[in-house]
Design a protein around this motif. Structure first.
Motif, PDB file in Angstrom:
ATOM      1  N   GLU A 211     -32.337   1.271 -37.527  1.00 17.40           N
ATOM      2  CA  GLU A 211     -33.426   2.234 -37.663  1.00 17.40           C
ATOM      3  C   GLU A 211     -32.919   3.658 -37.480  1.00 17.40           C
ATOM      4  O   GLU A 211     -33.368   4.581 -38.178  1.00 17.40           O
ATOM      5  N   ALA A 212     -31.978   3.844 -36.547  1.00 16.73           N
ATOM      6  CA  ALA A 212     -31.421   5.184 -36.337  1.00 16.73           C
ATOM      7  C   ALA A 212     -30.659   5.655 -37.568  1.00 16.73           C
ATOM      8  O   ALA A 212     -30.770   6.828 -37.982  1.00 16.73           O
ATOM      9  N   ALA A 213     -29.885   4.756 -38.173  1.00 20.93           N
ATOM     10  CA  ALA A 213     -29.139   5.124 -39.374  1.00 20.93           C
ATOM     11  C   ALA A 213     -30.070   5.450 -40.532  1.00 20.93           C
ATOM     12  O   ALA A 213     -29.859   6.422 -41.274  1.00 20.93           O
ATOM     13  N   GLN A 214     -31.135   4.655 -40.688  1.00 19.31           N
ATOM     14  CA  GLN A 214     -32.068   4.893 -41.788  1.00 19.31           C
ATOM     15  C   GLN A 214     -32.897   6.155 -41.556  1.00 19.31           C
ATOM     16  O   GLN A 214     -33.291   6.834 -42.504  1.00 19.31           O
TER      17      GLN A 214
ATOM     18  N   GLY B  47     -31.278   9.135 -43.005  1.00 21.32           N
ATOM     19  CA  GLY B  47     -31.171   9.221 -44.456  1.00 21.32           C
ATOM     20  C   GLY B  47     -30.363   8.133 -45.118  1.00 21.32           C
ATOM     21  O   GLY B  47     -30.231   8.117 -46.353  1.00 21.32           O
ATOM     22  N   ALA B  48     -29.816   7.206 -44.360  1.00 27.29           N
ATOM     23  CA  ALA B  48     -29.006   6.127 -44.949  1.00 27.29           C
ATOM     24  C   ALA B  48     -29.921   5.020 -45.457  1.00 27.29           C
ATOM     25  O   ALA B  48     -30.870   4.622 -44.771  1.00 27.29           O
ATOM     26  N   ASN B  49     -29.650   4.527 -46.677  1.00 30.52           N
ATOM     27  CA  ASN B  49     -30.412   3.393 -47.175  1.00 30.52           C
ATOM     28  C   ASN B  49     -29.843   2.093 -46.596  1.00 30.52           C
ATOM     29  O   ASN B  49     -28.894   2.104 -45.809  1.00 30.52           O
ATOM     30  N   ARG B  50     -30.425   0.969 -46.978  1.00 30.03           N
ATOM     31  CA  ARG B  50     -30.009  -0.302 -46.386  1.00 30.03           C
ATOM     32  C   ARG B  50     -28.569  -0.655 -46.722  1.00 30.03           C
ATOM     33  O   ARG B  50     -27.827  -1.162 -45.878  1.00 30.03           O
TER      34      ARG B  50
ATOM     35  N   PHE C 211     -25.509  -1.031 -44.068  1.00 26.02           N
ATOM     36  CA  PHE C 211     -24.728  -2.264 -43.968  1.00 26.02           C
ATOM     37  C   PHE C 211     -23.234  -1.982 -44.088  1.00 26.02           C
ATOM     38  O   PHE C 211     -22.429  -2.526 -43.328  1.00 26.02           O
ATOM     39  N   LEU C 212     -22.868  -1.117 -45.043  1.00 27.42           N
ATOM     40  CA  LEU C 212     -21.451  -0.865 -45.294  1.00 27.42           C
ATOM     41  C   LEU C 212     -20.816   0.019 -44.217  1.00 27.42           C
ATOM     42  O   LEU C 212     -19.656  -0.211 -43.832  1.00 27.42           O
ATOM     43  N   ARG C 213     -21.541   0.996 -43.716  1.00 28.70           N
ATOM     44  CA  ARG C 213     -20.941   1.990 -42.818  1.00 28.70           C
ATOM     45  C   ARG C 213     -21.278   1.784 -41.341  1.00 28.70           C
ATOM     46  O   ARG C 213     -20.646   2.391 -40.481  1.00 28.70           O
TER      47      ARG C 213
END
Length: 276
Positions: free
Chosen positions: A175-178, A181-184, A188-190
């Motif tokens: 949730e923090a990554a999204q 601005g990061a998509n799913r 997952f990759l980063r």
């Protein structure tokens, strides 16, 4: 002092079994290769390295093991992540399904791939029925067949290794990554994959060691033209009664496996240091 004595007595049977059934046999295999005539010599290893036939088998074994490891990692990462996010009941069911092939004998699993990849097998019959080919393809007794069988053999180990680590990755991290601005896919990759590296490295060690030392799958799916180190040991020891060469091959396999494990452990240590 008394507690230490009890601990020593408790672990003594296990240590004794390991020493008697694993360490001593390994030493008895390795030592004669370095002392063939009673004195230290690398002559047997020089003969192995100088022979193009043996070198080809060695690099084929490494190539198959590494390819198997990479394919298992690619397919296991999304599957393990999906299972790790399930509820307890569904997770138990999915893990049972993922590890179910381990309950089947490796010879039986190799025979199943023979019926699939053979010239009159399921795959060739489907290709012919849909007019994709005019005559059966040579899928069996190839290096690719060994890789397919090895992936099917060891992918449950990779999945279970990854699930054990991914279960500890909380939803708040995603949730923090999204929220930034990061998509799913990016998350997952980063985020997920770097945090799953400990499980990925453990699974890679197990898969590589298993694929490099497997015997029945390469023997049944690869045939004599695609010999690997394990089948070479059997040929030299049981068919040709050449125990010296068999011991050299076994020693090289052991040293190679430990080298790969050492490298992966160093990578894991550096990544843990970087994360901390």
């Amino acid at each position: 002092m008394r507690r230490n004595l009890w601990v020593f007595l408790l672990i003594l049977p296990g240590v004794g079994l390991i020493v008697f059934f694993m360490i001593i046999p390994i030493i008895r295999i390795i030592l004669p290769t370095f002392f063939p005539e009673g004195s230290f010599s690398l002559e047997l290893f020089q003969k192995f390295v100088s022979d193009s036939f043996y070198r080809t088998i060695f690099w084929r074994t490494i190539r198959i093991a590494l390819t198997t490891c990479i394919i298992c990692a690619i397919f296991s990462l999304p599957v393990a992540f999906y299972i790790s996010r399930m509820g307890a009941a569904k997770k138990g069911l999915m893990m049972s399904l993922a590890t179910f092939p381990l309950l089947t004998n490796t010879v039986v699993r190799a025979f199943s791939w023979i019926t699939i990849l053979g010239r009159g097998g399921i795959l060739n019959n489907l290709f012919i029925r849909f007019n994709m080919i005019d005559e059966p393809l040579k899928l069996l007794y190839t290096e690719g067949a060994i890789i397919v069988g090895s992936v099917y053999l060891f992918i449950p180990i990779m999945i279970t290794s990854l699930i054990a680590v991914m279960e500890n990755i909380t939803d708040e991290i995603q949730e923090a990554a999204q929220s930034l601005g990061a998509n799913r896919l990016t998350t997952f990759l980063r985020i997920i994959i770097p945090l799953s590296m400990p499980g990925l490295i453990v699974g890679s060690v197990l898969v590589f060691a298993g694929a490099a030392s497997a015997y029945s799958t390469p023997m049944m799916l690869g045939g004599n033209r695609n010999m690997v180190m394990s089948t070479l040991i059997y040929q030299q020891a049981m068919l040709l009664n050449n125990w010296k060469t068999a011991s050299v091959v076994a020693t090289i396999m052991i040293l190679t496996s430990y080298l790969v494990i050492f490298i992966l452990n160093k990578v894991a240590a550096k990544m843990n240091k970087f994360e901390s």
